[in-house]
Design an enzyme around this catalytic site. Structure first.
Site, PDB file in Angstrom:
ATOM      1  CG  HIS A  97      11.022  23.989  33.272  1.00 58.63           C
ATOM      2  ND1 HIS A  97      11.212  23.955  34.639  1.00 58.63           N
ATOM      3  CD2 HIS A  97      10.018  24.884  33.060  1.00 58.63           C
ATOM      4  CE1 HIS A  97      10.373  24.789  35.225  1.00 58.63           C
ATOM      5  NE2 HIS A  97       9.635  25.366  34.288  1.00 58.63           N
ATOM      6  CB  CYS A 146       5.201  25.212  30.616  1.00 57.20           C
ATOM      7  SG  CYS A 146       6.121  26.372  29.594  1.00 57.20           S
ATOM      8  NE  ARG A 153       5.994  23.095  37.653  1.00 60.38           N
ATOM      9  CZ  ARG A 153       6.714  24.196  37.395  1.00 60.38           C
ATOM     10  NH1 ARG A 153       6.263  25.065  36.517  1.00 60.38           N
ATOM     11  NH2 ARG A 153       7.892  24.405  37.956  1.00 60.38           N
ATOM     12  CG  ASP A 196       7.725  27.406  26.495  1.00 59.59           C
ATOM     13  OD1 ASP A 196       7.085  28.288  27.090  1.00 59.59           O
ATOM     14  OD2 ASP A 196       8.921  27.134  26.759  1.00 59.59           O
ATOM     15  NE  ARG A 221      12.655  29.428  36.886  1.00 60.01           N
ATOM     16  CZ  ARG A 221      11.422  29.546  36.388  1.00 60.01           C
ATOM     17  NH1 ARG A 221      10.980  30.735  35.984  1.00 60.01           N
ATOM     18  NH2 ARG A 221      10.631  28.505  36.287  1.00 60.01           N
ATOM     19  CD  GLN A 270       5.733  23.332  33.279  1.00 61.81           C
ATOM     20  OE1 GLN A 270       5.906  24.372  33.877  1.00 61.81           O
ATOM     21  NE2 GLN A 270       4.533  22.803  33.122  1.00 61.81           N
TER      22      GLN A 270
END
Ligand code: CP
Ligand code: NVA
Length: 318
Positions: free
Chosen positions: A141, A276, A304, A236, A114, A144
């Site tokens: 992402h 998310c 996830r 988001d 990340r 996700q």
């Protein structure tokens, strides 16, 4: 950005860096595998194909879901994980990324990274001889959104022909949604203010890809137009990690783009609401909608685990 010449191929690339680099067949297979793993997990009959394998996680930004779901997933699949706070390894004292990646490749079987720039992630992939999985960058992402495709397919029983409206800041999550929608035949309509649109290069790629799947990819400043006839509403945070200094300006520009009861009424009556997480109640989404009956955010977070377990088996399994 990856070419689409291998769209029908099922081959697993060395790394998982973007949705655009995956084929439709591969994404479809991952969704199917995630479903089977979810059933097995719930029945406590998990397979353990990763015994003896170790996953490293290098995170330069905070995380709850990505870190914990990957670590729990490795454990469930019989392997182990090692969280490497980027501030606590020699990288923070000037050791090069190239040296770090090559050394870690001698200990580990895969790396979740990340970071900020997509190019940093690409450097990890270049120097590591083991698979590198994107755990979020400023650009995208993918883990996700692969999990989100799984959630949508569970809830709506299909992807093709659905309309997903993304409302708010055109960010990393938006980019992966655009790529995924175009590939999988899901119309994506982004409602965002001027100056907060998704990256035009990604929109262009998605629009070109969408011609093949007869899918509509739209970016509009009108949130009501974006959600009209939508099967899925997605939002988001307005201030992504690394943008904290822009807080005041972003809150002002994005306030008319809140997903709230009024906007939800403009979508299809059975529209589902996705986020998310982490969410900022009262900013990008109202408390009533986030906690309401149309929101699927907790199942979305749970999924996830199952999608990433499918990813781990695919990329790390022998
Ligand atoms: N959605 C998501 O990636 O959450 P985390 O930042 O908690 O990992
Ligand atoms: N856009 C958000 C996603 C967090 C999971 C961020 O990058 O902070």
């Amino acid at each position: 950005m990856a070419s689409s010449t291998t769209r029908s191929s099922r081959k697993t690339p060395k790394d998982l860096l973007t949705i655009a680099s995956l084929s439709v067949r591969h994404i479809t297979a991952l969704i199917k595998h995630a479903q089977s793993l979810k059933t097995k997990r719930r029945a406590r009959r998990m397979p353990r194909p990763l015994v003896g394998k170790t996953l490293g996680l290098i995170f330069e930004k905070p995380s709850t879901r990505t870190r914990v779901s990957f670590e729990a997933g490795m454990n469930q699949l019989g392997g182990q994980s090692l969280f490497l706070d980027s501030e606590k390894i020699q990288l923070s004292r000037g050791e090069s990324l190239a040296d770090t990646a090559q050394v870690l490749s001698r200990y580990l079987d895969g790396l979740v990274v990340r970071t900020f720039d997509q190019t940093t992630l690409e450097d990890w992939a270049t120097y590591a001889t083991i698979p590198v999985i994107n755990g979020l960058t400023d650009q995208c992402h993918p883990c996700q959104i692969l999990a989100d495709l799984f959630t949508i397919s569970i809830k709506k029983k299909r992807l093709k022909g659905l309309k997903l409206a993304y409302i708010g800041d055109g960010n990393n999550v938006t980019h992966s949604l655009l790529e995924a929608g175009a590939l999988m035949g899901m119309h994506v309509s982004v409602g965002c203010p001027s100056g907060y649109e998704p990256d035009q290069k990604i929109v262009d790629w998605a629009q070109e890809e969408a011609l093949k799947t007869k899918t509509k990819i739209q970016v509009t400043a009108d949130p009501v137009e974006a959600v009209r006839n939508a099967d899925v509403l997605y939002t988001d945070v307005w201030i992504s990690m690394g943008q904290e200094r822009e807080q005041k300006r972003r809150l002002k520009a994005l306030t008319p783009y809140q997903v709230n009861e009024g906007l939800l009424r403009k979508a299809k009556a059975d529209a589902m609401v996705m986020h998310c997480l982490p969410a900022h109640r009262g900013e990008e989404i109202s408390t009533g909608v986030l906690d309401g009956p149309q929101a699927v955010v907790l199942e979305q977070a749970e999924n996830r685990l199952d999608m990433q377990n499918a990813i781990l088996i695919d990329w790390l399994g022998s």
